[in-house]
Write a protein that holds these residues in place. Structure first.
Motif, PDB file in Angstrom:
ATOM      1  N   GLY A 124       0.777  -1.230   0.000  1.00 28.09           N
ATOM      2  CA  GLY A 124       0.000   0.000   0.000  1.00 28.09           C
ATOM      3  C   GLY A 124       0.808   1.280   0.000  1.00 28.09           C
ATOM      4  O   GLY A 124       1.927   1.331   0.499  1.00 28.09           O
ATOM      5  N   VAL A 339      -2.685  -0.828  -4.151  1.00 27.66           N
ATOM      6  CA  VAL A 339      -3.386  -0.668  -2.881  1.00 27.66           C
ATOM      7  C   VAL A 339      -3.115   0.718  -2.308  1.00 27.66           C
ATOM      8  O   VAL A 339      -1.973   1.114  -2.120  1.00 27.66           O
ATOM      9  CB  VAL A 339      -2.946  -1.743  -1.860  1.00 27.66           C
ATOM     10  CG1 VAL A 339      -3.550  -1.456  -0.484  1.00 27.66           C
ATOM     11  CG2 VAL A 339      -3.369  -3.114  -2.351  1.00 27.66           C
ATOM     12  N   ASN A 341      -3.417   3.137   0.811  1.00 22.75           N
ATOM     13  CA  ASN A 341      -3.695   3.152   2.255  1.00 22.75           C
ATOM     14  C   ASN A 341      -3.386   4.518   2.832  1.00 22.75           C
ATOM     15  O   ASN A 341      -2.314   5.064   2.624  1.00 22.75           O
ATOM     16  CB  ASN A 341      -2.863   2.109   3.001  1.00 22.75           C
ATOM     17  CG  ASN A 341      -3.170   2.162   4.487  1.00 22.75           C
ATOM     18  OD1 ASN A 341      -4.321   2.066   4.889  1.00 22.75           O
ATOM     19  ND2 ASN A 341      -2.146   2.382   5.302  1.00 22.75           N
TER      20      ASN A 341
END
Lengths: 373, 534
Positions: A124, A339, A341
């Motif tokens: 992430g 990803v 995050n």
């Protein structure tokens, strides 16, 4: 919950190779987990491990799990002061595992290098989520997003498009139709409240959360109830639901869908062996099992994702694994996709109680007024 | 009187004075451990802070918090409203059954008791299956009339009122039935002779004569509703006192909120005691001449009236029992949502609970069996002492057993846990053998559970005794409510209650009971007490 599985020859060979170092010694015949992970995942994991142990060592391992929310589990381990009543701590925030390691309450994981190396350091951006401890006290087991759930037929009836992101829950047509659990009672809810607050900043974040409060028809008593009430069709959408909890309702035959928005937090469900465990060999065998092909396959059939890039959720057409892929929106591995995050766990832990009391004051206690807006 | 004397003789009697004294002592030990201790503990915790210093700050916080005050108000209003609705239905049913003759009267007199004995949690879930937003009724309304939004029958205080009313009206019916059948017909005849007819006679003569029965029924309904948190939680109502106590105590994360849960529990206890005292006082100030059961002539209802009566009862039973059909459907339905009836049926759920996880059934039977056993061993001698002897201290015994009715189960569980788990730990500290430790803790857990359930038959006994002798004669002792707590929660209560984020932590157990320097001696005495239990 007993689950049947037919491990292929390939699976068996891989796991034999993986488990070779421990195979030399006999393992102990008991294993106790302390874990915030729900029974729907821990039960099949323990059942499958017991079978594996029987096949490999011809030992009947008596397994059990002490169910406890993350902070509670942490508190107990601290209180045991190195004389633990359990062998393994599984699940929760990795920051807590770091703290346990600092207090010398976790034993170093003596895993084969190949196993450790199969798991990347983190996943992430812009805030990487650590997947294993560089010092070797804990390691991730599965990837599990905290997303949202919805009832497709109810959405159709309401005439709205299926949700894709958190903001879709603020649709005025969903008034009274959203279910959530209070962040004071659920760690997945708390983490997702933080996702919103860290995404939008405090001021806008709280304004957003209040609007969600206005759309909320029920604050459930437990986080597990959020997907349950949506599955029944009582409410159209649910906020901050761990993927595997929602998948259980799908497995029960309900019409429910899961979406992990781009900013959904993904937990690696860390695992560690408690220092002073009376059954260190069985504990280590369980950790290795969870990271093996067989362990990962077991988990993937329950609606979570592999922790290593070499595994993906895959099965025969119509299998439970394929059902999980379809359920979670077609993703087979989080290493295939970008990803995002934004959740900072240190920040969240530092203001845990403050967020709770603000929720109580500005949302829970004025829920009726928020609904009227 | 003669009986009391005989009984007193037995207690002092020459036959087994030593064993009687020991038995009496043991009962007191039991009361001390399982009633007095948790009570004092709850109040101590409510009046102290994290450092164990006595303070009124917790109550100050309660009475300045708008949300808590609203919860208190809502709980009172809901309790009163439930008493009103159950009175209307309960009295109507009681009068129909005892004073009038109509088809199937006998059958109805049994059937109208049914809602009371069905498990409360099952009841409220059943209501949601039938009357919820996706319940059968709403689905049919939406399908047939094209309604876009479901009618909100359930989610809100009105839903709680509906469920409590249909569940509790039989308690009212029973109390009234019993009193009514004891009303001396000559009093009513006298009223009639003096020209009071129909409604007037009912209002001025008959109804007042049933007051003791009515008050006992009303009190039971009120306290039950007041302490119930399961029903409100299922329908998403959280601003009630019992719900706040439960939620605050079981969240475990925030110590401040946790303590407020204890404070609310203490308030629940105080309020329950106040209600009981008020009810007793109210009954006591009225003079009720000795009433004996008497044969009552039933009036034949006219052709229209009799079918109206049958219609009313059928409708009432339909509304009360339909939800149970919802539960049955949900048990055999697979993936039932947004259809009037399940689309698919399965017996798999039954297989799961009986084959895959039989321990839930086994444990339920085991613990209720243990509870019955403890009830017999403790409860029967205790009832006998209180009812048939003049043993000194029986008044105090009576008061204590009454108090436990009012304590929320969760609060009791916490108090038990602090005593027994700490004691078990202290005892094995320094000894080896964790097997032993686990056995002890398990043993103690068994005690909690069993002991908690023990309160219920006594509850009935209390109402029998104090408000209306003979009042709820037929009441079925009902395990499960009055601040009761699913056993699973008790299990949870054994978990720690730490602060999040791992900041400087204190032992939560000790923090909670303010155990610091006094810890050693407290542990010591706790150990001695625990030893006696075993």
């Amino acid at each position: 919950m007993i689950r049947t599985s037919k491990p292929s020859a390939f699976v068996l060979t891989t796991l034999l190779a993986v488990a070779a170092p421990v195979a030399a010694q006999q393992i102990e015949n008991e294993l106790v987990l302390i874990t915030p992970v729900a029974r729907t995942l821990t039960d099949p994991a323990l059942a499958e491990f017991a079978k594996y142990a029987k096949e490999k060592w011809n030992v009947n391992v008596k397994t059990s799990a002490l169910a406890a929310g993350t902070p509670v589990a942490y508190g107990r381990i601290v209180e045991w002061k190195g004389r633990p009543e359990a062998d393994i701590f599984w699940g929760g925030e990795s920051a807590l595992f770091d703290k346990l390691a600092e207090q010398k309450l976790l034993a170093k994981l003596d895993l084969p290098k190949s196993v450790v190396d199969s798991i990347p350091d983190s996943i992430g951006k812009p805030k990487p989520i650590p997947l294993k401890d560089p010092k070797g006290y804990w390691i991730g087991t599965v990837l599990e997003p905290y997303g949202l759930v919805y009832h497709p037929r109810l959405y159709q009836r309401l005439g709205i498009e299926p949700p894709k992101d958190w903001d879709d829950l603020l649709n005025p047509k969903l008034k009274g139709n959203v279910a959530q659990c209070a962040p004071t009672r659920s760690s997945s809810s708390h983490a997702t409240y933080e996702v919103i607050l860290q995404r939008d900043g405090d001021e806008k974040g709280w304004a957003w959360l209040k609007r969600l409060g206005g759309n909320t028809g029920i604050f459930t008593a437990r986080s597990r109830d959020v997907p349950a009430v949506v599955a029944r069709g009582e409410f159209a959408a649910g906020f901050a639901v761990p993927s595997y909890m929602a998948f259980e309702d799908r497995l029960a035959g309900h019409d429910i869908k899961f979406v992990a928005p781009k900013t959904a937090w993904i937990t690696p469900e860390p695992i560690g062996i408690l220092a002073g465990s009376k059954r260190p060999r069985t504990a280590l065998a369980f950790v290795e099992f969870m990271l093996s092909e067989r362990g990962q396959n077991m988990a993937m059939e329950r609606g979570v994702f592999p922790i290593t890039p070499k595994h993906r959720v895959q099965g025969k057409p119509g299998s439970q694994a394929e059902m999980a892929v379809e359920f979670t929106g077609g993703i087979r591995s989080y290493f295939d996709v970008e990803v995002t995050n934004i959740y900072d766990d240190d920040k969240a832990q530092a203001r845990y109680e403050q967020v709770n009391s603000q929720f109580r004051k500005e949302i829970e206690s004025v829920a009726e007024e928020l609904k009227r807006k | 009187m003669g009986m009391a004397q005989t009984a007193a003789l037995v207690i002092r009697g020459p036959r087994t004075p030593a064993s009687a004294a020991i038995g009496f002592g043991l009962i007191w030990v039991f009361l001390f451990l399982f009633v007095l201790y948790p009570l004092t503990r709850i109040f101590y915790d409510a009046f102290s802070d994290e450092a164990g210093q006595l303070t009124l700050a917790n109550f100050y916080e309660f009475f300045t918090d708008r949300y808590y005050l609203r919860s208190l108000w809502n709980s009172l209003v809901l309790g009163v409203a439930t008493v009103v609705t159950t009175s209307v239905i309960g009295i109507a049913v009681a009068f129909l059954i005892i004073r009038f003759e109509f088809p199937y009267r006998n059958l109805f007199s049994y059937l109208t008791m049914l809602p009371m004995i069905l498990p409360p949690l099952v009841g409220v879930l059943g209501f949601v299956f039938i009357l919820g937003r996706a319940g059968t009724v709403n689905v049919l309304l939406m399908d047939w009339f094209g309604m876009l939004h479901p009618v909100n029958f359930m989610y809100g205080t009105h839903g709680v009122l509906l469920v409590e009313t249909l569940h509790l009206f039989p308690f009212m019916t029973l109390s009234i039935l019993d009193s009514l059948s004891k009303v001396d017909p000559s009093l009513e005849e006298a009223a009639q002779v003096m020209g009071a007819n129909g409604w007037r006679r009912f209002r001025d003569v008959t109804l007042p004569l049933t007051t003791p029965g009515y008050v006992s029924g009303a009190l039971l309904v009120f306290i039950w509703t007041f302490a119930d948190f399961v029903t409100p939680l299922v329908v998403g109502v959280q601003d009630l006192l019992a719900v706040q106590a439960y939620l605050n105590i079981t969240q475990f994360v925030d110590r401040r909120i946790f303590r407020m849960g204890i404070v609310i529990s203490a308030l629940l206890v105080v309020l329950a005691i106040v209600f009981v005292l008020v009810a007793r006082h109210y009954v006591a100030i009225k003079d009720y001449s000795s009433l004996a059961y008497s044969r009552v002539e039933r009036r034949q209802l006219g052709p229209v009236a009799r079918w109206l009566a049958v219609g009313f009862l059928v409708l009432l039973l339909f509304a009360s029992l339909l939800p149970q059909a919802g539960v049955v459907l949900a048990a055999v339905g697979k993936g039932w949502s947004l259809t009037a009836l399940p689309d698919h049926y399965t017996l798999d759920h039954f297989r799961q609970v009986s084959v895959e996880t039989p321990r839930f059934i086994v444990n339920s039977l085991l613990y209720s069996g243990l509870a019955v056993l403890i009830c017999l061993v403790i409860g029967v001698p205790m009832a006998w002492i209180m009812a048939r002897t003049r043993t000194p201290g029986r008044g105090a015994m009576d008061a204590l057993t009454t108090l436990i009715l009012a304590i929320p189960g969760t609060a009791i569980g916490i108090a038990y846990k602090q005593l027994f788990v700490a004691a078990a730990r202290a005892q094995v500290d320094g000894r080896s053998g964790r097997e032993r430790r686990r056995r002890q803790v398990d043993h103690v857990q068994g005690h909690h559970r069993a002991a908690r359930v023990e309160g219920h038959p006594r509850r009935r006994d209390f109402f029998l005794h104090h408000v209306d002798p003979g009042g709820l004669r037929h009441a079925v002792p009902h395990a499960g409510r009055l601040g009761d707590d699913p056993l699973r929660n008790l299990h949870l209560l054994h978990r720690r209650i730490p602060q999040p984020g791992g900041r400087a932590r204190r032992d939560p157990d000790r923090a909670l009971c303010g155990e610091s320097l006094r810890g050693q001696s407290r542990r010591g005495s706790a150990r001695r007490r625990a030893v006696r239990v075993r």
